[in-house]
Write an enzyme that holds these catalytic residues in place. Sequence first.
Site, PDB file in Angstrom:
ATOM      1  N   CYS A   1      -3.063   7.273   5.423  1.00  0.00           N
ATOM      2  CA  CYS A   1      -2.999   6.910   3.996  1.00  0.00           C
ATOM      3  C   CYS A   1      -4.209   7.468   3.268  1.00  0.00           C
ATOM      4  CB  CYS A   1      -3.008   5.395   3.832  1.00  0.00           C
ATOM      5  SG  CYS A   1      -1.919   4.548   4.961  1.00  0.00           S
TER       6      CYS A   1
ATOM      7  N   GLU B   1       0.885  -1.157   0.000  1.00  0.00           N
ATOM      8  CA  GLU B   1       0.000   0.000   0.000  1.00  0.00           C
ATOM      9  C   GLU B   1       0.919   1.201   0.000  1.00  0.00           C
ATOM     10  OE1 GLU B   1      -2.442   1.183   3.505  1.00  0.00           O
ATOM     11  OE2 GLU B   1      -1.848   2.867   2.241  1.00  0.00           O
TER      12      GLU B   1
END
Lengths: 517, 517
Positions: free
Chosen positions: A302, A265
């Site tokens: 994120c 990620e």
Amino acid sequence: MTLSGDLLIGGANVRGSAATFAAVNPANGSPMQPSFAGATREQIDQAASLAWDAFPVYKETSLEDRARFLEAIAEGILALGDELVLRAIEETGLPRGRIEGERARTVGQLRLFAKEVRDGAFQELRFDPADADRKPVAKPDLRLRNIALGPVAVFGASNFPLAFSVAGGDTASALAAGCPVIVKAHSAHPGTSALVGKAVVGAVAISGLPRGTFALLFDVGFEVGQTLVADHRIRAVGFTGSRRGGTALMKIASERKQPIPVYAEMSSINPVILYPNALLGRGAEIGKSFAASLTLGAGQFCTNPGLIIAIEGAGLDAFIESAAATLAEAPAQNMLTGGICEAYRKGVARLLAASSVSLISSGKNGTAHQASAALFQTTAAAFLANPELQEEVFGAAGLIVRCHDDSELRRVVESLEGQLTIALHVDAEDVAAASQMIPQLELLAGRLLVNGFGTGVEVSPAMVHGGPYPATSDGRSTSVGTLAIYRFLRPVSYQDFPVGLLPTPLKDVQAAARVQK
Amino acid sequence: MTLSGDLLIGGANVRGSAATFAAVNPANGSPMQPSFAGATREQIDQAASLAWDAFPVYKETSLEDRARFLEAIAEGILALGDELVLRAIEETGLPRGRIEGERARTVGQLRLFAKEVRDGAFQELRFDPADADRKPVAKPDLRLRNIALGPVAVFGASNFPLAFSVAGGDTASALAAGCPVIVKAHSAHPGTSALVGKAVVGAVAISGLPRGTFALLFDVGFEVGQTLVADHRIRAVGFTGSRRGGTALMKIASERKQPIPVYAEMSSINPVILYPNALLGRGAEIGKSFAASLTLGAGQFCTNPGLIIAIEGAGLDAFIESAAATLAEAPAQNMLTGGICEAYRKGVARLLAASSVSLISSGKNGTAHQASAALFQTTAAAFLANPELQEEVFGAAGLIVRCHDDSELRRVVESLEGQLTIALHVDAEDVAAASQMIPQLELLAGRLLVNGFGTGVEVSPAMVHGGPYPATSDGRSTSVGTLAIYRFLRPVSYQDFPVGLLPTPLKDVQAAARVQK
């Protein structure tokens, strides 16, 4: 517990023989005790060898035993009490409320995966019965199950010292799938990592599992991680971090003799599209909640909303005015590490220097170790002409893209790279226009949300925390929520096996999730 | 139907503007009419552009409409009647029975996917209800579904002119998932491909689908395929062919600005492990059925049993004697193309020339266009010392590895690369020894089978036709059976969507396969 700074290999403390390093308190730049020592190639080899030996035993643990093991890890983390919380605060600069919340999430995540393991659906048991009379050829007995891929290398994330670190989402889902795990701790919070690592090692011991089921390695640089990903006994990788780090691991994994999946990620600017009627009706209100989301946790999520896309007008003006005012009052915050703070400042300086970008507002100044929020704006034309404006500035920096009309807004959306989330702010009158855009947005992100911001990530069965490259390395997966377990499984078919040779879950055909009619 | 040799783009015949080529009858080396013309970059671009335009419409077709479309393709293939069968025989050298059987499999596969589409489980609908009262923060409404990845490039396989070609397993599963498909026809059977392509185009038209839902391109070389895989509108690849071809496509796909998944089924020697008691009791019988499996379809199956591993003794002697005798009577057979026949002969010559390998038996000689079966043997020590003995010789060539004892047999198994299938031949007294080896075999192959050979591949829910690299590029998937649909899907999460914005399948929460309790 006294922190030793040792590696955890085979359930034991092992002093690392590579370079040492210390944690640094990001709030004041002070180094902390003890010194942590990195792992050598021999020590990595030892951990991988033990994981490989543990694998055939661990992958065949009963669902109940595996679920209890995950619950024992959760218990062990809670039993660390305030020592864990205090160390995490000191190492990350995050406030107590956030660390306690993250601990609750981490423990909840482990328990959710325990439930998922007990449920057993992830095994995907299937049964196609034999039919000796079928023409032109007899039909065989076919049974299928998912099995664990093998030992998994997990990289602790800087921004989630608990929930995406040693016993975080990647570790929990890999262990749930039946994979031993070797964690490369993030060097920003080695003490927090060591404490949680001890809790996992304790759970391995009381659960009677092979001692190679879990290991924790330290490294001040990249060598341990790169060596792990290249090791033939490692069969998958979980990573949360930068695009540069993630793509480097993807390259190593693809060049192995046997390539392996990397679930990285990496980066996302989480665009927010503001529709005209929503702006006209609630521009100021949305601006205020946007500023709150942008600055949450110093913008170190994120899913931080780094990009606003909207059509110019009175509604957008109200939004900007409100966001700017809220942001001007935002206190400066500690960032996770000095390096992250430095990178944030460079990113902000880059935007300040860009001729097509102007500063709208910035947060309050703080200490030399703190970062101030910043909000910028640009035109759609400039955004389209300068792809580097899509680069993530990790932290509380946002960019508003002002569009003349709907067609320009659509061109801006078309230019976007893959994202973790895209948010839409709409009122009832905007639904028709927004619905035209959904098919395009589905291809750009793993999660779409309406009238909110992506910063809260629910840990549940319907969550996708993933998205097309470069948001992640593999847009077919999620790293949060129960679907994450499927990253570490592959199907195997067993044809005409006598019962004595069948793996236990397939002996009882009535248990099969899917029996062919 | 008169074959034109044209491309099929946007539902229309389009004369290719690149180099032309003709099909060749492999039974006699004669070229056939008509001439087929390759696609230019502009023509590839046109097909990709139409597929991209078709995608948002096609992916949202109702399950019933999509299922009927797949059934219409099946009907269209059957309606081609003997013209298709005769052309396929002429282009492939395969006998009528095989072609008719393969047509039945192709049609059955399309209908099975129609059933899978109607069932709808592949959508993975999930629903986590909102909870405004949850502390510390309200819980959002989260819904999840799988969506299609986007247009898929499918490469027709040489060895399955129907079942793994224009409307074969890759195409059927990609269309079932909601992906438009562009097929690069295999140049060995362009006429068969054109006929089936017409059937698909007809089904697109009567189903009222966008004309870009399907296209068929020709090429005598590699350029069309490579251009397709690099095209930004192509979002996944299905391929069956050589390891060199598959890894070349993997490389192109990984170096794109946005990497995409490649599902390449490449090479497998499908080891067969013969256990001592089975050999003692039925060595001769197993030898006979092995020889039959080895020579089936001139050995041109991906699951052809190319490697026998056994411990020396009277049982193995009986196996070898019987296999050798059966093989000596095996008639020479046409191979699919002159190139494949040539490669087979080179592979056999390589084994004949290897000092550590000896010939046991070979099949009858045939015409200049036919290939004879060949059975070789070597020692475990030589096999372990010469990794090149693991290289697939595509065709009816087998190698027996003679082991001194169980530990040597285990070392041979440990040295194996990833495989599609591994077969065990066991009697009741062998089960204890064999069960020790299952965990190791599970890591090496996608399908394990007992007392049989892998050459029959059932098309059903519990089938895995896949396996660890280099058998395939992605051991987490299967290219045969209903699970194949999952290769072309990714999950998307929708948070707090008003009903008016939700995709149709998620409007009705009661339909969700999984509602969080």
